[in-house]
Design a protein around this motif. Sequence first.
Motif, PDB file in Angstrom:
ATOM      1  N   ARG A 129       8.616 -12.187 -24.166  1.00  0.00           N
ATOM      2  CA  ARG A 129       7.297 -11.924 -24.736  1.00  0.00           C
ATOM      3  C   ARG A 129       6.675 -10.599 -24.312  1.00  0.00           C
ATOM      4  O   ARG A 129       5.687 -10.171 -24.898  1.00  0.00           O
ATOM      5  CB  ARG A 129       6.346 -13.072 -24.366  1.00  0.00           C
ATOM      6  CG  ARG A 129       6.855 -14.429 -24.808  1.00  0.00           C
ATOM      7  CD  ARG A 129       5.892 -15.542 -24.425  1.00  0.00           C
ATOM      8  NE  ARG A 129       6.441 -16.852 -24.755  1.00  0.00           N
ATOM      9  CZ  ARG A 129       6.412 -17.398 -25.965  1.00  0.00           C
ATOM     10  NH1 ARG A 129       5.865 -16.739 -26.955  1.00  0.00           N
ATOM     11  NH2 ARG A 129       6.929 -18.592 -26.173  1.00  0.00           N
ATOM     12  N   THR A 130       7.228  -9.964 -23.271  1.00  0.00           N
ATOM     13  CA  THR A 130       6.674  -8.695 -22.803  1.00  0.00           C
ATOM     14  C   THR A 130       7.803  -7.714 -22.514  1.00  0.00           C
ATOM     15  O   THR A 130       8.948  -8.116 -22.275  1.00  0.00           O
ATOM     16  CB  THR A 130       5.844  -8.884 -21.518  1.00  0.00           C
ATOM     17  OG1 THR A 130       6.719  -9.265 -20.433  1.00  0.00           O
ATOM     18  CG2 THR A 130       4.770  -9.956 -21.706  1.00  0.00           C
ATOM     19  N   THR A 131       7.473  -6.416 -22.511  1.00  0.00           N
ATOM     20  CA  THR A 131       8.477  -5.404 -22.188  1.00  0.00           C
ATOM     21  C   THR A 131       8.894  -5.506 -20.724  1.00  0.00           C
ATOM     22  O   THR A 131      10.056  -5.255 -20.390  1.00  0.00           O
ATOM     23  CB  THR A 131       7.924  -4.002 -22.480  1.00  0.00           C
ATOM     24  OG1 THR A 131       6.707  -3.803 -21.743  1.00  0.00           O
ATOM     25  CG2 THR A 131       7.630  -3.820 -23.967  1.00  0.00           C
ATOM     26  N   TRP A 177       9.979  -3.428 -27.413  1.00  0.00           N
ATOM     27  CA  TRP A 177       8.767  -2.943 -28.085  1.00  0.00           C
ATOM     28  C   TRP A 177       9.073  -2.542 -29.528  1.00  0.00           C
ATOM     29  O   TRP A 177       8.310  -2.856 -30.448  1.00  0.00           O
ATOM     30  CB  TRP A 177       8.196  -1.768 -27.315  1.00  0.00           C
ATOM     31  CG  TRP A 177       6.953  -1.193 -27.935  1.00  0.00           C
ATOM     32  CD1 TRP A 177       6.843  -0.106 -28.744  1.00  0.00           C
ATOM     33  CD2 TRP A 177       5.632  -1.723 -27.793  1.00  0.00           C
ATOM     34  NE1 TRP A 177       5.546   0.084 -29.125  1.00  0.00           N
ATOM     35  CE2 TRP A 177       4.774  -0.900 -28.554  1.00  0.00           C
ATOM     36  CE3 TRP A 177       5.094  -2.813 -27.109  1.00  0.00           C
ATOM     37  CZ2 TRP A 177       3.405  -1.126 -28.640  1.00  0.00           C
ATOM     38  CZ3 TRP A 177       3.726  -3.037 -27.199  1.00  0.00           C
ATOM     39  CH2 TRP A 177       2.899  -2.199 -27.956  1.00  0.00           C
TER      40      TRP A 177
END
Length: 423
Positions: free
Chosen positions: A142-144, A112
Amino acid sequence: MGRSRYLRAVHPGPVGGLDPETPEALLECLTGVSELIGRPAVLVAMDDLSAIAVSRVAPMLRERFRIPHQPDNLPARVADKAELSRLCARWDVPHPETVVPASGAEAAEAAWRLGLPVVAKWSRPWLLPSGADGLRSTTLVRTTAEARRLYERSAEAGSRLLLQRFLPAGPDTDWFFHGAFTRGGHPLLAGSGRKELSWPVRTGLTAVGRWLPDPAVEEAALRLAERLGYQGILDLDFRRDERGVFRLVDFNPRPGAQFRLFTDAAGLDVVQAMYLDLTGQRVPQPSGGAGRVFVAENYALLAAVRGRSLPRRRPAADPAPPKPGPAAERGQVAERGQVEAAWFASDDLRPFLAMLTAFLGRGAAKGVRVLRGVPAQGRRTARAVVRAPRQRGREQPGVTSAGAVSRPVPPEASAEPDELVTR
C-alpha cells in the motif's frame, strides 16, 4: 482423501519432506514405491512443488512411471512469476503490467508508477523459508516504503521480487482454465470457467465455480500451451480488468483443485484423459459439459457467510440474459448443469465425514481460543448484547438478528480488498 474406499494404498513421502531444489529424496522415494507396485504406473503431480521436483527426476524414472514429457525444466519455468511475465510478453498473452526492480529505490518508484496499491510477488514462492515473518508468496503493498522494505528482504526470500498492477476484484472478474495436453501442446480436453465464490473472499481458491466457455480465455490458454509445447495438465488463473481484457495471473503446471468441474457428458475429465494418453489408449472426443457447477462445501459455506451472498441459481427453462460486457457482446448465455461436489459422494461417504469432522473441530477450537482471550466481564457483556433484543421483544437499531453490534463502515474500508493469498 486418504479415507476413500477407492484408494488402494497410501505410500509415505520423502524423508524430511519435499524440496524441489534437491529432489534426490523424491527419486529414492518413488523408486521404492515403484518396486512395491511391481509394474509401470501413471504419475500425476498434484501441486507445484511436486510438479517441479518430478520434472527434475523424470529422466531417471522413465522405465518405472508414465510421466508427461516436459523438457527444459518447464514446470519450474512457468511457475516462476518473473519467467511467466516474460513468456506472456513474448507471445502476446495479456498479463498484468509487471516490474522486476533491481533495487529498493526502483521498487519504491515502480510501486508509485504502477499506482498504489500494487501486488508484490516472489518470483519462486517455493523457495520462501517456512515461518518467515511477513514473507508471503503474494502481498498487497500500500505504500512505497513498504515496497522498498519488501525488496530489501530478497536474499531472505530466495528469489526476485515482482510488482504488478493491482486488478480489482468484482463480479465476473475471476476466471480459470483447465486442460490436458498431449505432445506438442495439442489439447485432449480443455475448458474455461468462472469463480462464483472464492475463499478467502475475492482472492482465494474456488469455492463455487461454473464451466463457462469464453473464447478470449480459451484462445490465450491454448496459444500459450502450444507455444510451450506443453504436455500434461495445467490450471491457469485469469482476472478481467476494467477494460474487459482477461489477464493471466497464475500458471499452475498440474491439476487444479476444481479439475472435476471439467467433466464431459461421458464422464471424462482431464486426469482420465491424461491417463489414457500416457498409456497409449485412444482419448474419446469430448462431448458436452458446459454449465456444470463445482462446489467445495466447506469453503462455499465460509465464502457465502463472509461475503453475504450465494452463487446465482437460474431456472433451467429460463436462462438469465448475459451480463453487460464482452461476454454479452459474444452472445454468451450460461447453461444450467450438474453440480460436482468436492467432498460428498453417496457411494464414498468417509472423505466427506472426515472433512466435516475436521472443519467443525477447527471451528470449535477457534471459538474456545477466542473466548479464552476475552475477560469474564467481556463475555457477560457479549451475552447481554445477544439477549437484549429478545428481552425487549423487538430488534434494536444497530444490532443484527445474530446479536452482533453493527457499526458504520468508512467508505475507504468498504472498498479495501481482502489480503491476497495464494493456494
